[in-house]
Design a protein around this motif. Structure first.
Motif, mmCIF file in Angstrom:
data_model
loop_
_atom_site.group_PDB
_atom_site.id
_atom_site.type_symbol
_atom_site.label_atom_id
_atom_site.label_comp_id
_atom_site.label_asym_id
_atom_site.label_seq_id
_atom_site.Cartn_x
_atom_site.Cartn_y
_atom_site.Cartn_z
ATOM 1 N N ALA A 49 0.809 -1.176 0.064
ATOM 2 C CA ALA A 49 0.008 -0.025 -0.101
ATOM 3 C C ALA A 49 1.080 1.071 -0.115
ATOM 4 O O ALA A 49 0.456 2.264 -0.630
ATOM 5 C CB ALA A 49 -0.895 0.110 1.146
ATOM 6 N N SER A 50 2.000 1.278 0.625
ATOM 7 C CA SER A 50 2.806 2.366 0.773
ATOM 8 C C SER A 50 3.508 2.608 -0.733
ATOM 9 O O SER A 50 4.184 3.601 -0.868
ATOM 10 C CB SER A 50 3.768 2.330 1.965
ATOM 11 N N GLY A 51 3.390 1.464 -1.452
ATOM 12 C CA GLY A 51 4.063 1.942 -2.919
ATOM 13 C C GLY A 51 3.435 3.014 -3.683
ATOM 14 O O GLY A 51 4.037 3.454 -4.501
ATOM 15 N N ILE A 52 2.134 3.197 -3.360
ATOM 16 C CA ILE A 52 1.640 4.340 -4.048
ATOM 17 C C ILE A 52 2.332 5.477 -3.533
ATOM 18 O O ILE A 52 2.028 5.790 -2.397
ATOM 19 C CB ILE A 52 0.082 4.260 -3.737
ATOM 20 N N ARG A 53 2.422 6.407 -4.491
ATOM 21 C CA ARG A 53 3.277 7.603 -4.123
ATOM 22 C C ARG A 53 2.084 8.864 -3.955
ATOM 23 O O ARG A 53 1.755 9.512 -4.788
ATOM 24 C CB ARG A 53 4.299 8.052 -5.388
ATOM 25 N N ILE A 54 2.044 8.489 -2.525
ATOM 26 C CA ILE A 54 1.087 9.730 -2.109
ATOM 27 C C ILE A 54 1.455 11.275 -2.435
ATOM 28 O O ILE A 54 0.679 12.162 -2.358
ATOM 29 C CB ILE A 54 0.201 9.681 -0.871
ATOM 30 N N PHE A 55 2.901 11.409 -2.126
ATOM 31 C CA PHE A 55 3.392 12.774 -2.134
ATOM 32 C C PHE A 55 3.755 13.044 -3.653
ATOM 33 O O PHE A 55 4.702 14.228 -3.850
ATOM 34 C CB PHE A 55 4.633 12.549 -1.259
ATOM 35 N N ARG A 56 3.278 12.329 -4.473
ATOM 36 C CA ARG A 56 3.747 12.738 -6.024
ATOM 37 C C ARG A 56 3.082 13.843 -6.458
ATOM 38 O O ARG A 56 3.581 14.753 -7.090
ATOM 39 C CB ARG A 56 3.355 11.492 -6.821
ATOM 40 N N HIS A 57 1.794 14.213 -5.824
ATOM 41 C CA HIS A 57 0.964 15.246 -6.244
ATOM 42 C C HIS A 57 1.226 16.469 -5.113
ATOM 43 O O HIS A 57 0.553 17.361 -5.285
ATOM 44 C CB HIS A 57 -0.396 14.866 -6.389
ATOM 45 N N ILE A 58 2.231 16.509 -4.667
ATOM 46 C CA ILE A 58 2.416 17.464 -3.696
ATOM 47 C C ILE A 58 2.673 18.534 -4.164
ATOM 48 O O ILE A 58 2.461 19.599 -3.520
ATOM 49 C CB ILE A 58 3.903 17.082 -2.773
ATOM 50 N N GLY A 59 3.165 18.932 -5.333
ATOM 51 C CA GLY A 59 3.481 19.995 -6.075
ATOM 52 C C GLY A 59 2.158 20.864 -6.262
ATOM 53 O O GLY A 59 1.869 21.955 -6.040
ATOM 54 N N MET A 60 1.142 20.060 -6.873
ATOM 55 C CA MET A 60 -0.122 20.671 -7.236
ATOM 56 C C MET A 60 -0.771 20.992 -5.835
ATOM 57 O O MET A 60 -1.290 21.890 -5.653
ATOM 58 C CB MET A 60 -0.977 19.399 -7.789
ATOM 59 N N ARG A 61 -0.737 20.448 -4.805
ATOM 60 C CA ARG A 61 -1.281 20.441 -3.452
ATOM 61 C C ARG A 61 -0.703 21.982 -2.897
ATOM 62 O O ARG A 61 -1.249 22.906 -2.367
ATOM 63 C CB ARG A 61 -1.283 19.379 -2.454
ATOM 64 N N ARG A 62 0.565 22.067 -3.125
ATOM 65 C CA ARG A 62 1.234 23.299 -2.599
ATOM 66 C C ARG A 62 0.702 24.388 -3.433
ATOM 67 O O ARG A 62 0.553 25.412 -2.938
ATOM 68 C CB ARG A 62 2.739 23.101 -2.910
ATOM 69 N N VAL A 63 0.713 24.124 -4.462
ATOM 70 C CA VAL A 63 -0.037 25.388 -5.521
ATOM 71 C C VAL A 63 -1.424 25.823 -4.864
ATOM 72 O O VAL A 63 -1.621 27.059 -4.845
ATOM 73 C CB VAL A 63 0.091 24.846 -6.836
ATOM 74 N N LEU A 64 -2.090 24.663 -4.835
ATOM 75 C CA LEU A 64 -3.440 25.188 -4.345
ATOM 76 C C LEU A 64 -3.394 25.815 -2.987
ATOM 77 O O LEU A 64 -4.304 26.711 -2.852
ATOM 78 C CB LEU A 64 -4.348 23.662 -4.157
ATOM 79 N N ILE A 65 -2.665 25.378 -2.053
ATOM 80 C CA ILE A 65 -2.521 25.963 -0.523
ATOM 81 C C ILE A 65 -2.290 27.566 -0.813
ATOM 82 O O ILE A 65 -2.718 28.499 -0.164
ATOM 83 C CB ILE A 65 -1.692 25.451 0.329
ATOM 84 N N VAL A 66 -1.231 27.692 -1.803
ATOM 85 C CA VAL A 66 -0.721 29.157 -1.716
ATOM 86 C C VAL A 66 -1.833 29.964 -2.623
ATOM 87 O O VAL A 66 -2.077 31.054 -1.969
ATOM 88 C CB VAL A 66 0.650 29.199 -2.639
ATOM 89 N N ALA A 67 -2.590 29.190 -3.447
ATOM 90 C CA ALA A 67 -3.444 30.131 -4.337
ATOM 91 C C ALA A 67 -4.703 30.516 -3.260
ATOM 92 O O ALA A 67 -4.974 31.820 -2.926
ATOM 93 C CB ALA A 67 -4.046 29.335 -5.359
ATOM 94 N N GLN A 68 -5.008 29.497 -2.157
ATOM 95 C CA GLN A 68 -5.991 29.841 -1.414
ATOM 96 C C GLN A 68 -5.641 30.825 -0.272
ATOM 97 O O GLN A 68 -6.440 31.951 -0.022
ATOM 98 C CB GLN A 68 -6.199 28.517 -0.352
ATOM 99 N N TYR A 69 -4.400 30.880 -0.138
ATOM 100 C CA TYR A 69 -3.935 31.661 0.933
ATOM 101 C C TYR A 69 -3.533 33.097 0.482
ATOM 102 O O TYR A 69 -3.988 34.126 1.000
ATOM 103 C CB TYR A 69 -2.604 31.262 1.978
#
Lengths: 111, 880
Positions: free
Chosen positions: B493-513
């Motif tokens: 289960a940990s093989g799935i790279r959950i942090f792969r989309h971290i870039g997108m998530r960062r952009v979204l948080i920056v946009a929100q703030y």
């Protein structure tokens, strides 16, 4: 016997399959046809004919092994079925029967 | 080897894979690849790619194209029950995430609902008229030579006179004139009444049903009066009053009809109608320009076209009329055009407009703000869903192994997000009901324009909004889940790279703030600017001045009464109150001292005042004196001007002392300059300081009394003033406002905008904070083991907090770096350019909001990370 009649190009393709033996897959068939006829054989046309021949039951196909040269994709090899062989023989017989009835002089001088 | 580096264009292969039957796909792809390699070798990469693409297109044939699989859709349908079930379970299981998502979506959607209701209201303005698609208003364009064109909603009475005979191709027309105001006497009682003059066909063209009277003749004869039910009840106590008379001054008007009250969403509003024939009889015959071609200020003309009629013919006839009439005009032209009835309430800006009108741009701005807020909530959903994908990937894996395709998983997650947003809709509707009440109360004007009632259309729009929001929020997570590889998930289960989309998530948080910060900085800067407008030094005194509006009677008696009240220190009269938005001007001619002919002329704004006005308002005279003479109306000879007048006409070389004695002709009267005052703000701060003059008048029956009040007990003083007013005028209620409040009123539009933006800022911050909170909780949870191990190896708590916070703080800093310059530019380049005078944009306001938001975020991050850092590593690691 609707559906088992061979068109001219179909007959050529079927003959090429038979001629290529175990190596009969689409790209090779195209190349052979070009070599025999001297005309370029488009993959699109040949592919459609191969598909139709299979539908008519005159040929059958199976997937070969994967090879790196084709981006890891397998080749589909064709072979002539019994029905195909019968159709080819009938076509050949038909032509020969007609050839036999042509009086010799009728074609002389025209070539 | 190098040849294999060349790949056919991926999107062409994608297209092939999309349309081709699975059975034919593999070898066909191989064939095309083989040809591609050959072409690369023989003809070059470019050519090979082109051929590859063309071949992909060429292979789209009946026998290669994938058959639509009815079973595929059927499974979707059958699976909906299962989707519902898993969605419900997930909602219950992850209470925090469900809470954040639902609250965020509900709050943001309530704003969306409000905007939908507003748009709906504005779009259904005047829809109740049966004929509304076929009615047009004639509007007027004034083209003075050498000046910009001005457009007026009103038109001249002359147009109506000529319509009947000179414009073929119209079915009917009617004329409306605003401004009747009088005291209606019914028996012994007197009521102030404002009415509208309306032409004979009024009820034929417009749908205002009568409950009594004949619509076709009610407004035919002069001195006919039609009351609305409300007015009828006020005047008579019942509505069965056709044939009764109402007396205005010395004239008797006969009630010929009672109309239903005017619907709220109508741009034409009236309490009573008087036949236009009355106005014609009273004023039209006098020949004082009532029906002049250039008297285009007060009449509104509506026409209807016959079935299948064309606008072109009517417009041509109107052009012909204006051509003929313009011959009598000098230095300007007046033209006419038609405005569709449906475009009046939500259309272009016209001077002298009647009824509410909203700029379409306002709707776009409101819609845009709501969109931004909803988007922010969608970001939360997307972020949190992708972040917790670790937990759900196994479920997706099992589904895929059992036979779900990507599209099934996509469907499942879309269903889930739509379900959540529909759930949020329920909450947001409750919020909307609250918000609606607040919005209608925010400003008296707002309640006049909108009803915000529910209709079938608005409810359908609400549901559509929820569905779209759900789809938008769920799209990215759904795509993410549908692409999960079942095999690798099940293996590890940990093989799935959950942090792969971290870039997108960062952009979204920056946009929100960034958005939240822009909102809060806008609010604070806007508020400080608003305060600046209120405390702006206008160049004269407004403090403790009470302005009382007079109603047409000479106020000498009232002045005497008021002067006896001890708290009233001084009082003066003026025709208008400057600096709150209204402006009156004259075209004046300038005669240098001793000259017989004018040398220059131009527009000068005017206020007509008495001798006490200048001292009460503490206008500074730089030369000369206050009015000396006390002439009767029409005999005045003195004038006080501001420095701008000297500058405009170059009087006395702009030297105030030398300007005294020069003559300015105003409205046919030659007035001598006796005083020059320092420049002050006659208009609002949106206007530059322009030439202004004060004329003298002992009494201004339509103007204001200005009372300088000095009182410790305001309530009792006001009561005394009101008693004096009641003795003076028994009909009208007193209308007295402090000058400072009037100024506040003049900027109410601005303060309303600040309130709205402030509210949105609050929402945006709430939503962004919720989202950030969710992300922090998630990140610390997933990193709990890492933290524990670090702790075991000797990491300090502050060090761990720093480690966890670092990423988030950087994001917030980036958001601030984006938001602050954007806000500054927004004010500097767009919002404040309207205002000729404004305060500099304060750095404190810009940074203040940012600091508060940052502090909030840091506290949130800090508390969560500290909690994680303090956890006992033994407990965490034991459970492995």
């Amino acid at each position: 016997m609707k559906g088992t009649n061979l068109g001219e190009f179909e007959e050529l393709v079927l003959l090429t399959i038979a001629a290529l033996g175990l190596e009969a897959y689409s790209v090779a068939i195209c190349d052979e046809l070009e070599r025999y006829t001297g005309r370029s054989a488009k993959l699109g046309v040949v592919h459609a004919v191969l598909n139709r021949l299979e539908e008519k039951g005159l040929s059958k196909s199976h997937l070969g092994d994967a090879s790196a040269t084709r981006g890891g994709k397998r080749k589909r090899f064709y072979e002539v079925t019994h029905a195909g062989k019968v159709a080819l023989t009938r076509a050949k017989d038909l032509r020969e029967a007609i050839w036999r009835d042509i009086p010799g002089f009728n074609l002389e001088g025209s070539i | 080897m190098k040849k294999h580096d060349h790949q056919p264009p991926g999107w062409a292969t994608g297209l092939l894979r999309w349309y081709c039957r699975p059975r034919l796909l593999e070898d066909l792809e191989g064939d095309l690849y083989e040809y591609f390699i050959r072409n690369v070798r023989d003809k070059g990469l470019r050519y090979a790619q082109l051929i590859y693409f063309l071949d992909v297109i060429k292979f789209m044939r009946p026998y290669t194209i994938r058959k639509i699989d009815p079973f595929h859709f059927l499974t979707h349908f059958m699976m909906i029950g299962s989707y519902f079930k898993t969605s419900r379970r997930n909602l219950v299981r992850n209470k925090l995430f469900s809470f954040i998502n639902i609250v965020g979506l509900a709050v943001s959607m309530s704003v969306g609902l409000l905007v939908i209701a507003i748009v709906n209201d504005l779009r259904s303005y005047d829809d109740f008229h049966r004929n509304h698609d076929n009615i047009y208003r004639i509007i007027t364009h004034n083209h003075p030579e050498g000046q910009p064109t001005a457009d007026f909603a009103s038109s001249s009475g002359r147009v109506a006179q000529r319509l009947r005979s000179d414009v073929p191709g119209i079915a009917d027309f009617t004329i409306i004139r605003n401004g009747f105001s009088g005291d209606a006497q019914v028996g012994q009682n007197t009521f102030p009444l404002e009415a509208t003059w309306a032409g004979q066909s009024f009820f034929k063209i417009l749908t205002f049903p009568l409950v009594a009277g004949d619509p076709s003749t009610a407004l035919k004869e002069p001195y006919s009066l039609v009351l609305t039910e409300k007015t009828a009840l006020k005047l008579f106590g019942n509505t069965n009053i056709v044939g009764q008379t109402v007396r205005f001054d010395t004239l008797d008007y006969q009630v010929t009809g009672v109309a239903k009250d005017v619907p709220h969403l109508s741009h034409i509003r009236f309490d009573a109608l008087i036949s236009y024939a009355t106005a014609d009889a009273l004023y039209g015959k006098k020949g004082d320009g009532f029906n002049n071609w250039d008297n285009m200020w007060s009449n509104y003309i509506y026409i209807t076209l016959p079935k299948g009629g064309s606008l072109v013919g009517v417009q041509r006839a109107l052009d012909q009329i204006s051509k003929e009439e313009n011959r009598a005009l000098q230095h300007r032209k007046i033209t006419l055009s038609l405005q569709p009835f449906n475009d009046i309430a939500l259309g272009r800006k016209l001077s002298n407009n009647m009824g509410p009108r909203t700029e379409p741009a306002t709707l776009w701005i409101l819609g845009g703000l709501a969109f931004v807020i909803i988007l922010s909530a969608c970001f939360n959903y997307t972020n949190l869903s992708v972040a917790r994908s670790l937990r759900r990937s196994r479920e997706v894996g099992v589904r895929k192994i059992i036979g779900a395709r990507g599209s099934h998983v996509l469907g499942q997650f879309m269903t889930e997000s739509v379900l959540i947003s529909l759930l949020a809709l329920l909450f947001s509707f409750a919020l909307y009901l609250l918000l609606r009440k607040e919005f209608l109360a925010i400003d008296p004007h707002v309640a006049k324009i909108f009803t915000l009632d529910l209709s079938l259309r608005s409810v359908l729009c609400f549901i559509a909004l929820a569905v779209f929001t759900g789809l938008a929020a769920g799209f990215l997570p759904a795509v993410f889940f549908s692409k999960i590889n079942a095999l690798s998930v099940m293996k590890d289960a940990s093989g799935i790279r959950i942090f792969r989309h971290i870039g997108m998530r960062r952009v979204l948080i920056v946009a929100q703030y960034a958005l939240s910060l822009i909102f809060i900085a806008t609010t604070l800067v806007g508020y400080s600017q608003y305060k600046g407008f209120l405390n702006f030094d206008l160049g004269f005194n407004t403090e403790n001045i009470l302005n009382i509006k007079l109603r047409g009677a000479d106020a000498a008696a009232l002045k005497k009464d008021l002067a006896e009240i001890p708290e009233v220190k001084q009082l003066s009269q003026s025709s208008m109150v400057p600096s709150v938005g209204s402006m009156y001007g004259f075209d004046v001619k300038y005669y240098p001292a001793g000259a017989a002919l004018p040398v220059d002329s131009g527009l000068v704004w005017v206020n007509t005042v008495d001798e006490n006005y200048v001292p009460i308002h503490k206008h500074q005279l730089v030369a000369g004196s206050n009015f000396v003479l006390r002439p009767e109306k029409g005999n005045e000879s003195e004038l006080i001007v501001n420095q701008q007048v000297l500058k405009r006409f170059n009087i006395g070389g702009r030297d105030p002392q030398k300007a005294l004695g020069h003559v300015i002709e105003v409205d046919g009267q030659k007035l001598t300059i006796v005083g020059v005052m320092r420049d002050f703000h006659y208009g609002t701060v949106e206007n530059k300081i322009e030439p202004v003059m004060f004329r003298y008048s002992k009494s201004e029956p339509q103007g204001y009394l200005n009372l300088l009040i000095s009182s410790t007990d305001l309530a009792s003083t006001m009561a005394k003033i009101e008693t004096a007013w009641k003795r003076f005028d028994k009909v009208h209620p007193i209308n007295a406002t402090f000058y400072d409040e009037q100024i506040e009123e003049a900027y109410s539009g601005f303060s309303m905008m600040v309130k709205i933006i402030g509210f949105l800022a609050f929402l945006a911050i709430c939503i962004a904070s919720l989202g950030l909170f969710g992300m922090v909780v998630f990140t610390t949870e997933t990193k709990l083991k890492e933290i524990s191990i670090r702790k075991v190896l000797g990491a300090s708590e502050p060090g761990l907090v720093y480690l966890l916070c670092r990423g988030f703080i950087t994001l917030l800093a980036i958001a601030a770096l984006i938001a602050l310059p954007v806000t500054y530019l927004l004010f500097d380049k767009i919002l404040l350019t309207r205002f000729a005078y404004h305060q500099p944009i304060g750095l404190a306001e810009l940074l203040g909001g940012t600091l508060v938001v940052m502090l909030l975020a840091v506290v949130m991050i800090g508390s969560q990370t500290a909690k994680a850092a303090r956890s006992n590593p033994a407990k965490v690691l034991k459970s492995e």
